[in-house]
Design a protein around this motif. Structure first.
Motif, PDB file in Angstrom:
ATOM      1  N   SER A  13       0.857  -1.188   0.000  1.00 15.29           N
ATOM      2  CA  SER A  13       0.000   0.000   0.000  1.00 15.29           C
ATOM      3  C   SER A  13       0.887   1.230   0.000  1.00 15.29           C
ATOM      4  N   LYS A  14       0.380   2.278  -0.634  1.00 17.38           N
ATOM      5  CA  LYS A  14       1.114   3.548  -0.698  1.00 17.38           C
ATOM      6  C   LYS A  14       1.214   4.129   0.703  1.00 17.38           C
ATOM      7  N   GLY A  15       2.147   5.042   0.893  1.00 18.81           N
ATOM      8  CA  GLY A  15       2.237   5.702   2.190  1.00 18.81           C
ATOM      9  C   GLY A  15       3.218   5.017   3.101  1.00 18.81           C
ATOM     10  N   ARG A  16       2.857   4.920   4.382  1.00 17.84           N
ATOM     11  CA  ARG A  16       3.870   4.470   5.348  1.00 17.84           C
ATOM     12  C   ARG A  16       4.379   3.058   5.108  1.00 17.84           C
ATOM     13  N   ILE A  17       3.515   2.149   4.628  1.00 12.33           N
ATOM     14  CA  ILE A  17       4.004   0.778   4.412  1.00 12.33           C
ATOM     15  C   ILE A  17       4.996   0.751   3.247  1.00 12.33           C
ATOM     16  N   PHE A  18       4.660   1.432   2.159  1.00 11.44           N
ATOM     17  CA  PHE A  18       5.589   1.484   1.024  1.00 11.44           C
ATOM     18  C   PHE A  18       6.907   2.132   1.467  1.00 11.44           C
ATOM     19  N   VAL A  56      -2.050  -1.404  -3.783  1.00 11.63           N
ATOM     20  CA  VAL A  56      -3.445  -1.624  -3.387  1.00 11.63           C
ATOM     21  C   VAL A  56      -3.719  -0.920  -2.062  1.00 11.63           C
ATOM     22  N   ARG A  57      -4.988  -0.740  -1.720  1.00 11.01           N
ATOM     23  CA  ARG A  57      -5.348  -0.172  -0.428  1.00 11.01           C
ATOM     24  C   ARG A  57      -4.829  -1.098   0.675  1.00 11.01           C
ATOM     25  N   ALA A  58      -4.398  -0.502   1.796  1.00  8.28           N
ATOM     26  CA  ALA A  58      -3.824  -1.289   2.897  1.00  8.28           C
ATOM     27  C   ALA A  58      -4.745  -2.447   3.291  1.00  8.28           C
ATOM     28  N   LEU A  77      -0.598  -5.831  11.192  1.00  2.55           N
ATOM     29  CA  LEU A  77      -1.269  -6.860  11.994  1.00  2.55           C
ATOM     30  C   LEU A  77      -2.726  -6.460  12.266  1.00  2.55           C
ATOM     31  N   ASP A  78      -2.985  -5.165  12.411  1.00  3.65           N
ATOM     32  CA  ASP A  78      -4.348  -4.658  12.600  1.00  3.65           C
ATOM     33  C   ASP A  78      -5.258  -5.100  11.447  1.00  3.65           C
ATOM     34  N   VAL A  79      -4.771  -4.892  10.232  1.00  3.96           N
ATOM     35  CA  VAL A  79      -5.524  -5.255   9.027  1.00  3.96           C
ATOM     36  C   VAL A  79      -5.699  -6.776   8.949  1.00  3.96           C
ATOM     37  N   LEU A  80      -4.644  -7.511   9.295  1.00  5.68           N
ATOM     38  CA  LEU A  80      -4.702  -8.977   9.214  1.00  5.68           C
ATOM     39  C   LEU A  80      -5.678  -9.563  10.218  1.00  5.68           C
ATOM     40  N   ILE A 102       8.070  -3.132  10.632  1.00  6.62           N
ATOM     41  CA  ILE A 102       7.938  -1.780  10.074  1.00  6.62           C
ATOM     42  C   ILE A 102       6.528  -1.254  10.340  1.00  6.62           C
ATOM     43  N   ALA A 103       6.331   0.042  10.106  1.00  3.15           N
ATOM     44  CA  ALA A 103       5.041   0.712  10.325  1.00  3.15           C
ATOM     45  C   ALA A 103       4.508   0.364  11.710  1.00  3.15           C
ATOM     46  N   ARG A 104       5.401   0.447  12.677  1.00  6.08           N
ATOM     47  CA  ARG A 104       5.045   0.045  14.037  1.00  6.08           C
ATOM     48  C   ARG A 104       4.169   1.089  14.710  1.00  6.08           C
ATOM     49  N   CYS A 105       3.207   0.602  15.461  1.00 11.53           N
ATOM     50  CA  CYS A 105       2.341   1.471  16.243  1.00 11.53           C
ATOM     51  C   CYS A 105       1.668   0.584  17.284  1.00 11.53           C
ATOM     52  N   ARG A 106       0.671   1.121  17.949  1.00  7.93           N
ATOM     53  CA  ARG A 106      -0.073   0.302  18.907  1.00  7.93           C
ATOM     54  C   ARG A 106      -1.546   0.597  18.711  1.00  7.93           C
ATOM     55  N   SER A 131     -14.953   2.705  16.402  1.00  5.34           N
ATOM     56  CA  SER A 131     -13.704   2.189  15.849  1.00  5.34           C
ATOM     57  C   SER A 131     -13.869   1.695  14.426  1.00  5.34           C
ATOM     58  N   LYS A 132     -12.740   1.691  13.728  1.00  3.43           N
ATOM     59  CA  LYS A 132     -12.646   1.016  12.436  1.00  3.43           C
ATOM     60  C   LYS A 132     -12.314  -0.455  12.716  1.00  3.43           C
ATOM     61  N   TYR A 133     -11.739  -0.694  13.900  1.00  7.09           N
ATOM     62  CA  TYR A 133     -11.250  -2.040  14.281  1.00  7.09           C
ATOM     63  C   TYR A 133     -12.251  -2.698  15.221  1.00  7.09           C
ATOM     64  N   ASP A 171      -8.199   2.978  18.359  1.00  5.50           N
ATOM     65  CA  ASP A 171      -7.514   3.400  17.135  1.00  5.50           C
ATOM     66  C   ASP A 171      -6.007   3.166  17.245  1.00  5.50           C
ATOM     67  N   LEU A 172      -5.351   3.288  16.104  1.00  5.94           N
ATOM     68  CA  LEU A 172      -3.897   3.164  16.059  1.00  5.94           C
ATOM     69  C   LEU A 172      -3.272   4.449  16.593  1.00  5.94           C
ATOM     70  N   VAL A 173      -2.225   4.286  17.364  1.00  4.71           N
ATOM     71  CA  VAL A 173      -1.492   5.422  17.911  1.00  4.71           C
ATOM     72  C   VAL A 173      -0.019   5.186  17.612  1.00  4.71           C
ATOM     73  N   GLY A 176       1.267   9.743  19.116  1.00  5.61           N
ATOM     74  CA  GLY A 176       0.302  10.288  20.079  1.00  5.61           C
ATOM     75  C   GLY A 176      -0.108  11.717  19.745  1.00  5.61           C
ATOM     76  N   SER A 177       0.484  12.294  18.700  1.00 11.80           N
ATOM     77  CA  SER A 177       0.187  13.705  18.427  1.00 11.80           C
ATOM     78  C   SER A 177      -1.227  13.929  17.883  1.00 11.80           C
ATOM     79  N   THR A 178      -1.791  12.949  17.194  1.00  8.05           N
ATOM     80  CA  THR A 178      -3.174  13.098  16.702  1.00  8.05           C
ATOM     81  C   THR A 178      -4.149  13.145  17.886  1.00  8.05           C
ATOM     82  N   ASP A 192       0.510  -4.201  20.517  1.00  8.15           N
ATOM     83  CA  ASP A 192       1.507  -3.599  19.634  1.00  8.15           C
ATOM     84  C   ASP A 192       1.266  -4.117  18.222  1.00  8.15           C
ATOM     85  N   ILE A 193       1.478  -3.240  17.259  1.00  6.58           N
ATOM     86  CA  ILE A 193       1.220  -3.564  15.850  1.00  6.58           C
ATOM     87  C   ILE A 193       2.497  -3.340  15.039  1.00  6.58           C
ATOM     88  N   SER A 194       2.732  -4.257  14.097  1.00  7.36           N
ATOM     89  CA  SER A 194       3.796  -4.039  13.109  1.00  7.36           C
ATOM     90  C   SER A 194       3.320  -4.714  11.824  1.00  7.36           C
TER      91      SER A 194
HETATM   92  O1  PRT Z   1      -5.306   5.430   4.410  1.00  8.82           O
HETATM   93  P1  PRT Z   1      -6.153   4.321   3.835  1.00  8.82           P
HETATM   94  O2  PRT Z   1      -7.581   4.428   4.189  1.00  8.82           O
HETATM   95  O3  PRT Z   1      -5.864   4.004   2.406  1.00  8.82           O
HETATM   96  O4  PRT Z   1      -5.694   2.972   4.572  1.00  8.82           O
HETATM   97  P2  PRT Z   1      -5.004   2.843   5.942  1.00  8.82           P
HETATM   98  O5  PRT Z   1      -5.288   3.983   6.841  1.00  8.82           O
HETATM   99  O6  PRT Z   1      -5.338   1.472   6.466  1.00  8.82           O
HETATM  100  O7  PRT Z   1      -3.483   2.856   5.480  1.00  8.82           O
HETATM  101  P3  PRT Z   1      -2.244   3.598   6.075  1.00  8.82           P
HETATM  102  O8  PRT Z   1      -1.246   3.610   4.985  1.00  8.82           O
HETATM  103  O9  PRT Z   1      -2.633   4.877   6.728  1.00  8.82           O
HETATM  104  O10 PRT Z   1      -1.769   2.597   7.210  1.00  8.82           O
HETATM  105  C1  PRT Z   1      -1.273   1.350   6.862  1.00  8.82           C
HETATM  106  C2  PRT Z   1      -0.798   0.634   8.120  1.00  8.82           C
HETATM  107  O11 PRT Z   1       0.227   1.390   8.769  1.00  8.82           O
HETATM  108  C3  PRT Z   1      -1.833   0.413   9.195  1.00  8.82           C
HETATM  109  O12 PRT Z   1      -2.658  -0.694   8.889  1.00  8.82           O
HETATM  110  C4  PRT Z   1      -0.955   0.170  10.431  1.00  8.82           C
HETATM  111  O13 PRT Z   1      -0.583  -1.189  10.508  1.00  8.82           O
HETATM  112  C5  PRT Z   1       0.294   1.015  10.126  1.00  8.82           C
HETATM  113  N1  PRT Z   1       0.411   2.255  10.935  1.00  8.82           N
HETATM  114  C6  PRT Z   1       1.486   2.572  11.694  1.00  8.82           C
HETATM  115  C7  PRT Z   1      -0.485   3.260  11.057  1.00  8.82           C
HETATM  116  C8  PRT Z   1       0.069   4.191  11.958  1.00  8.82           C
HETATM  117  N2  PRT Z   1       1.296   3.747  12.321  1.00  8.82           N
HETATM  118  C9  PRT Z   1      -0.673   5.379  12.306  1.00  8.82           C
HETATM  119  N3  PRT Z   1      -0.204   6.192  13.098  1.00  8.82           N
HETATM  120  N4  PRT Z   1      -1.689   3.473  10.496  1.00  8.82           N
HETATM  121  C10 PRT Z   1      -2.361   4.591  10.803  1.00  8.82           C
HETATM  122  N5  PRT Z   1      -1.922   5.539  11.692  1.00  8.82           N
HETATM  123  C11 PRT Z   1      -2.825   6.713  11.924  1.00  8.82           C
HETATM  124  C12 PRT Z   1      -3.821   6.473  13.068  1.00  8.82           C
HETATM  125  O14 PRT Z   1      -4.969   5.806  12.590  1.00  8.82           O
HETATM  126  C13 PRT Z   1      -4.124   7.889  13.539  1.00  8.82           C
HETATM  127  O15 PRT Z   1      -5.069   8.529  12.709  1.00  8.82           O
HETATM  128  O16 PRT Z   1      -2.102   7.872  12.299  1.00  8.82           O
HETATM  129  C14 PRT Z   1      -2.795   8.562  13.330  1.00  8.82           C
HETATM  130  C15 PRT Z   1      -2.053   8.498  14.647  1.00  8.82           C
HETATM  131  O17 PRT Z   1      -0.699   8.789  14.474  1.00  8.82           O
HETATM  132  P4  PRT Z   1       0.081   9.609  15.613  1.00  8.82           P
HETATM  133  O18 PRT Z   1       1.511   9.543  15.191  1.00  8.82           O
HETATM  134  O19 PRT Z   1      -0.461  11.015  15.601  1.00  8.82           O
HETATM  135  O20 PRT Z   1      -0.142   8.917  16.918  1.00  8.82           O
END
Ligand code: PRT
Ligand code: MG
Length: 223
Positions: A13-18, A56-58, A77-80, A102-106, A131-133, A171-173, A176-178, A192-194
């Protein structure tokens, strides 16, 4: 004549995973030719003759890999977990050989600062959770014995407690700034998610050697 090397398709997926996967791809000898942020192409060639990348979309990565639209992919792992729960709890036949770290969060519970989450839990109150989850959230609160009304959202979860739609969000964090920017506080860490390497088992059988080499290269790069 030896048969030509089969093409391996990797779903990302584009963005942080790519972005986070790029150094691992490089270490595995795969250099993507196009920049996904600049091209409109959804199938990207690489300098490796046997590998192409699908954008593709995450949340669609598990489906592509499961159905054989891609041989392997990278998914959080959240998506899985959510995907497996949608299928009724099974792994969906996906093989998850490597934690890419990679793309670690909680994934956490957050509320408005003026909501006393601990007291609500202690009193056995019904808590409204957006939640989305929803599968991860339902399991978490069931394990705690907390009654919840789950509200499924697809984004901007932070708005739910601010507008009175919910008492809490799951939600994913990451930094923590959001949460902070929206005056919410993290009250509980769920897990924890990766991101994981996700492999189609049939593709592993059919393209055994190149698939093994790629998986091993990812495993070495992630170690
Ligand atoms: O964006 P789109 O709807 O296409 O899909 P998506 O949101 O599922 O994809 P994307 O690329 O945003 O995230 C892909 C994967 O990255 C997620 O499934 C997680 O496994 C991982 N990941 C890691 C994160 C984050 N860190 C993260 N911080 N996904 C999302 N976030 C969002 C979170 O939802 C919140 O809105 O970032 C915000 C919080 O970030 P902080 O840094 O402010 O805490
Ligand atoms: Mg996103």
């Amino acid at each position: 004549m030896p048969s030509p090397t089969p093409i391996i398709t990797l779903a990302l997926s584009k963005g942080r995973i790519f972005d986070d996967a790029l150094p691992l791809l490089t270490a595995a000898g795969i250099e993507v030719i196009d920049d996904p942020e600049k091209t409109r192409k959804l199938i990207l060639a690489t300098h490796h003759p046997g590998v192409r990348v699908l954008l593709v979309r995450a949340s669609d990565v598990p489906t592509y890999v499961e159905q054989g639209g891609a041989d392997l992919g990278v998914a959080g792992l959240d998506v899985l977990i959510e995907h497996a729960a949608e299928l009724g709890g099974g792994s969906g036949g996906l093989y998850l050989p490597v934690d890419l770290k990679i793309a670690r969060c909680r994934i956490s519970v957050a509320t408005r600062a003026d909501f006393d989450y601990a007291a609500a839990v202690k009193q056995g109150s019904r808590i409204r959770v957006a939640s989305k989850y929803t599968h991860i959230a339902r399991q978490h609160f069931a394990d705690k014995g907390v009654h919840v009304d789950l509200i499924k959202l697809y984004g901007s979860m932070e708005l739910a407690p601010l507008t009175g739609l919910a008492d809490a969000i799951v939600d994913l964090v990451s930094t923590g700034s959001t949460l902070k920017a929206n005056h919410l506080v993290e009250v509980e860490r769920i897990m924890d998610i990766s991101s994981r390497l996700v492999v189609n088992p049939a593709a592993l059988k059919l393209k055994r050697e190149p698939m093994r080499q790629l998986i091993d290269a990812f495993a070495r790069a992630a170690a």
